[in-house]
Motif scaffolding. Sequence first.
Motif, PDB file in Angstrom:
ATOM      1  N   SER A   1       0.843  -1.079   0.036  1.00  0.00           N
ATOM      2  CA  SER A   1      -0.137   0.071  -0.013  1.00  0.00           C
ATOM      3  C   SER A   1       0.983   1.200   0.074  1.00  0.00           C
ATOM      4  CB  SER A   1      -1.041  -0.102   1.156  1.00  0.00           C
ATOM      5  OG  SER A   1      -0.048   0.171   2.522  1.00  0.00           O
ATOM      6  N   ARG A   2       0.392   2.367  -0.721  1.00  0.00           N
ATOM      7  CA  ARG A   2       1.210   3.509  -0.816  1.00  0.00           C
ATOM      8  C   ARG A   2       1.153   4.235   0.652  1.00  0.00           C
ATOM      9  NH1 ARG A   2       2.943   5.222  -5.215  1.00  0.00           N
ATOM     10  NH2 ARG A   2       1.639   3.831  -6.111  1.00  0.00           N
ATOM     11  N   SER A   3       0.184   3.979   1.648  1.00  0.00           N
ATOM     12  CA  SER A   3      -0.009   4.603   2.821  1.00  0.00           C
ATOM     13  C   SER A   3       1.306   3.895   3.771  1.00  0.00           C
ATOM     14  CB  SER A   3      -1.234   4.468   3.651  1.00  0.00           C
ATOM     15  OG  SER A   3      -1.462   3.098   3.560  1.00  0.00           O
ATOM     16  N   GLU A   4       1.554   2.934   3.544  1.00  0.00           N
ATOM     17  CA  GLU A   4       2.437   2.059   4.270  1.00  0.00           C
ATOM     18  C   GLU A   4       3.699   2.480   3.696  1.00  0.00           C
ATOM     19  OE1 GLU A   4       4.996  -0.454   6.856  1.00  0.00           O
ATOM     20  OE2 GLU A   4       3.003   0.481   7.033  1.00  0.00           O
ATOM     21  N   ALA A   5       4.149   2.628   2.397  1.00  0.00           N
ATOM     22  CA  ALA A   5       5.373   3.077   1.761  1.00  0.00           C
ATOM     23  C   ALA A   5       5.556   4.611   2.188  1.00  0.00           C
ATOM     24  CB  ALA A   5       5.072   3.116   0.242  1.00  0.00           C
ATOM     25  N   ASP A   6       4.594   5.418   2.444  1.00  0.00           N
ATOM     26  CA  ASP A   6       4.743   6.710   2.860  1.00  0.00           C
ATOM     27  C   ASP A   6       5.300   6.520   4.481  1.00  0.00           C
ATOM     28  OD1 ASP A   6       4.211   9.695   2.792  1.00  0.00           O
ATOM     29  OD2 ASP A   6       3.122   9.297   4.431  1.00  0.00           O
ATOM     30  N   ARG A   7       4.495   6.004   5.199  1.00  0.00           N
ATOM     31  CA  ARG A   7       5.128   5.806   6.648  1.00  0.00           C
ATOM     32  C   ARG A   7       6.486   5.247   6.767  1.00  0.00           C
ATOM     33  NH1 ARG A   7       6.335   2.331  10.440  1.00  0.00           N
ATOM     34  NH2 ARG A   7       6.106   0.481   9.141  1.00  0.00           N
ATOM     35  N   ARG A   8       7.021   4.199   5.787  1.00  0.00           N
ATOM     36  CA  ARG A   8       8.387   3.862   6.024  1.00  0.00           C
ATOM     37  C   ARG A   8       9.315   4.868   5.579  1.00  0.00           C
ATOM     38  NH1 ARG A   8       8.082  -2.448   3.646  1.00  0.00           N
ATOM     39  NH2 ARG A   8       6.283  -3.181   5.092  1.00  0.00           N
ATOM     40  N   LEU A   9       8.870   5.569   4.407  1.00  0.00           N
ATOM     41  CA  LEU A   9       9.781   6.537   3.638  1.00  0.00           C
ATOM     42  C   LEU A   9       9.956   7.856   4.749  1.00  0.00           C
ATOM     43  CD1 LEU A   9      11.533   7.332   1.319  1.00  0.00           C
ATOM     44  CD2 LEU A   9       9.387   8.346   0.014  1.00  0.00           C
ATOM     45  N   SER A  10       8.964   8.182   5.626  1.00  0.00           N
ATOM     46  CA  SER A  10       8.979   9.039   6.485  1.00  0.00           C
ATOM     47  C   SER A  10      10.141   8.967   7.333  1.00  0.00           C
ATOM     48  CB  SER A  10       7.644   9.420   7.349  1.00  0.00           C
ATOM     49  OG  SER A  10       7.642   8.225   8.139  1.00  0.00           O
ATOM     50  N   ALA A  11      10.708   7.800   7.556  1.00  0.00           N
ATOM     51  CA  ALA A  11      12.052   7.828   8.441  1.00  0.00           C
ATOM     52  C   ALA A  11      13.168   8.680   8.083  1.00  0.00           C
ATOM     53  CB  ALA A  11      12.358   6.384   8.471  1.00  0.00           C
ATOM     54  N   THR A  12      13.108   8.775   6.560  1.00  0.00           N
ATOM     55  CA  THR A  12      14.292   9.458   5.754  1.00  0.00           C
ATOM     56  C   THR A  12      13.902  10.728   5.110  1.00  0.00           C
ATOM     57  OG1 THR A  12      14.018   8.051   3.576  1.00  0.00           O
ATOM     58  CG2 THR A  12      15.853   7.463   5.593  1.00  0.00           C
ATOM     59  N   VAL A  13      12.549  10.943   4.834  1.00  0.00           N
ATOM     60  CA  VAL A  13      12.213  12.283   4.096  1.00  0.00           C
ATOM     61  C   VAL A  13      11.108  12.638   5.014  1.00  0.00           C
ATOM     62  CG1 VAL A  13      11.245  12.969   2.073  1.00  0.00           C
ATOM     63  CG2 VAL A  13      12.756  11.126   1.964  1.00  0.00           C
ATOM     64  N   ASP A  14      11.323  13.806   5.548  1.00  0.00           N
ATOM     65  CA  ASP A  14      10.274  14.707   6.536  1.00  0.00           C
ATOM     66  C   ASP A  14       9.244  15.085   5.806  1.00  0.00           C
ATOM     67  OD1 ASP A  14      11.928  14.093   8.688  1.00  0.00           O
ATOM     68  OD2 ASP A  14      13.161  15.934   8.446  1.00  0.00           O
ATOM     69  N   ASP A  15       9.517  15.780   4.588  1.00  0.00           N
ATOM     70  CA  ASP A  15       8.252  16.382   3.789  1.00  0.00           C
ATOM     71  C   ASP A  15       7.358  15.576   3.483  1.00  0.00           C
ATOM     72  OD1 ASP A  15       6.839  18.037   2.202  1.00  0.00           O
ATOM     73  OD2 ASP A  15       8.451  19.493   1.596  1.00  0.00           O
ATOM     74  N   PRO A  16       6.056  15.607   3.720  1.00  0.00           N
ATOM     75  CA  PRO A  16       5.045  14.694   3.208  1.00  0.00           C
ATOM     76  C   PRO A  16       4.626  15.005   1.805  1.00  0.00           C
ATOM     77  CG  PRO A  16       3.896  16.527   4.535  1.00  0.00           C
ATOM     78  CD  PRO A  16       5.536  16.519   4.965  1.00  0.00           C
ATOM     79  N   ALA A  17       4.723  16.209   1.299  1.00  0.00           N
ATOM     80  CA  ALA A  17       4.654  16.490  -0.198  1.00  0.00           C
ATOM     81  C   ALA A  17       5.669  16.020  -0.833  1.00  0.00           C
ATOM     82  CB  ALA A  17       4.480  18.100  -0.247  1.00  0.00           C
ATOM     83  N   LEU A  18       6.997  16.003  -0.482  1.00  0.00           N
ATOM     84  CA  LEU A  18       7.916  14.959  -1.227  1.00  0.00           C
ATOM     85  C   LEU A  18       7.814  13.803  -1.179  1.00  0.00           C
ATOM     86  CD1 LEU A  18      11.430  17.185  -0.538  1.00  0.00           C
ATOM     87  CD2 LEU A  18      10.255  16.886  -2.522  1.00  0.00           C
ATOM     88  N   ARG A  19       7.344  13.354  -0.190  1.00  0.00           N
ATOM     89  CA  ARG A  19       7.105  11.520  -0.042  1.00  0.00           C
ATOM     90  C   ARG A  19       6.137  11.430  -1.181  1.00  0.00           C
ATOM     91  NH1 ARG A  19       7.071  12.535   5.644  1.00  0.00           N
ATOM     92  NH2 ARG A  19       5.037  11.964   5.638  1.00  0.00           N
ATOM     93  N   ALA A  20       5.096  12.148  -1.156  1.00  0.00           N
ATOM     94  CA  ALA A  20       3.877  11.635  -2.073  1.00  0.00           C
ATOM     95  C   ALA A  20       4.571  11.862  -3.371  1.00  0.00           C
ATOM     96  CB  ALA A  20       2.619  12.849  -1.658  1.00  0.00           C
ATOM     97  N   PHE A  21       5.312  12.837  -3.890  1.00  0.00           N
ATOM     98  CA  PHE A  21       5.879  13.045  -5.166  1.00  0.00           C
ATOM     99  C   PHE A  21       6.739  12.004  -5.382  1.00  0.00           C
ATOM    100  CE2 PHE A  21       9.669  14.696  -7.365  1.00  0.00           C
ATOM    101  CZ  PHE A  21       9.048  14.970  -8.660  1.00  0.00           C
ATOM    102  N   PHE A  22       7.520  11.544  -4.563  1.00  0.00           N
ATOM    103  CA  PHE A  22       8.550  10.346  -4.764  1.00  0.00           C
ATOM    104  C   PHE A  22       7.758   9.117  -5.063  1.00  0.00           C
ATOM    105  CE2 PHE A  22      11.977  12.829  -2.264  1.00  0.00           C
ATOM    106  CZ  PHE A  22      12.150  13.490  -3.405  1.00  0.00           C
ATOM    107  N   LEU A  23       6.832   8.939  -4.184  1.00  0.00           N
ATOM    108  CA  LEU A  23       6.070   7.488  -4.250  1.00  0.00           C
ATOM    109  C   LEU A  23       5.111   7.446  -5.321  1.00  0.00           C
ATOM    110  CD1 LEU A  23       5.179   7.333  -0.651  1.00  0.00           C
ATOM    111  CD2 LEU A  23       6.689   5.872  -1.932  1.00  0.00           C
TER     112      LEU A  23
END
Length: 257
Positions: A139-161
């Motif tokens: 799931s993208r939500s779980e990917a976002d949760r895991r990526l938040s450990a290294t990328v603080d900005d939620p908008a950037l995480r959404a863009f990368f994912l």
Amino acid sequence: MLAITTYPATTIDPKLPDLLIVHGLFGSARNWGVIARHLADVRTVHVVDMRNHGSSLRAETQSYPDMAGDLAEVITSLGAPMDVMGHSMGGKAAMHLALTRPELIRKLVVADIAPVAYSHDQSQYIAAMRALDLTGLSSRSEADRRLSATVDDPALRAFFLQSLDLKAQPPVWRLNLDVLEDQMPLIVGWSGIDGQFGGHTLFLTGALSHYVKPEYRETIRNLFPKSHFARLPGAGHWLHAERPREFEQAVQVFLKA
């Protein structure tokens, strides 16, 4: 040739050519879907995946002459001239094309980038994407949760994912991270090409961004003598994602003028 997503015009204004949208580093055509549909009100809009991004070819280089050559191939195959809009890395590729093949472009929009070499580096985001644990990821939500450990900005995480293919087993990045890392000095640099583009060019920047500084304007005007400048209040470097409706309006007014 590059992968192309086309949005047919709702109605055709015969005075306007097709529009080509060129995404930035780590992006893809899918980042621009909503904006492309809105801009296709009176013209056909094409959005490309750049080399080593999305569904396009995997190549050993990411130089601006090579990227401009890819764009030239797209435009000549679909019909020249076109209006071209490029963001960040895509803006530099579009500028290189305008300076070397000006006959292919009517008007140019450059979103939050200048024809200069930058000292910053984006390799930390490649490290973050490589470090993402893809084990059992569905799931993208779980990917976002895991990526938040290294990328603080939620908008950037959404863009990368948006470049993470969760349907693949295991999930894979739709990015050639090895080549992008190797070619990073070229991507943040500038080819130093001479020449001029005589068409009207809009440099549209985010008011909170520092990518297009006032001291760059002399260089810009030497290369693009018919340059215009506009800023979007409250927007940073990813201005099209942060202020999409205002971004669309600014682009529409310029291209239809």
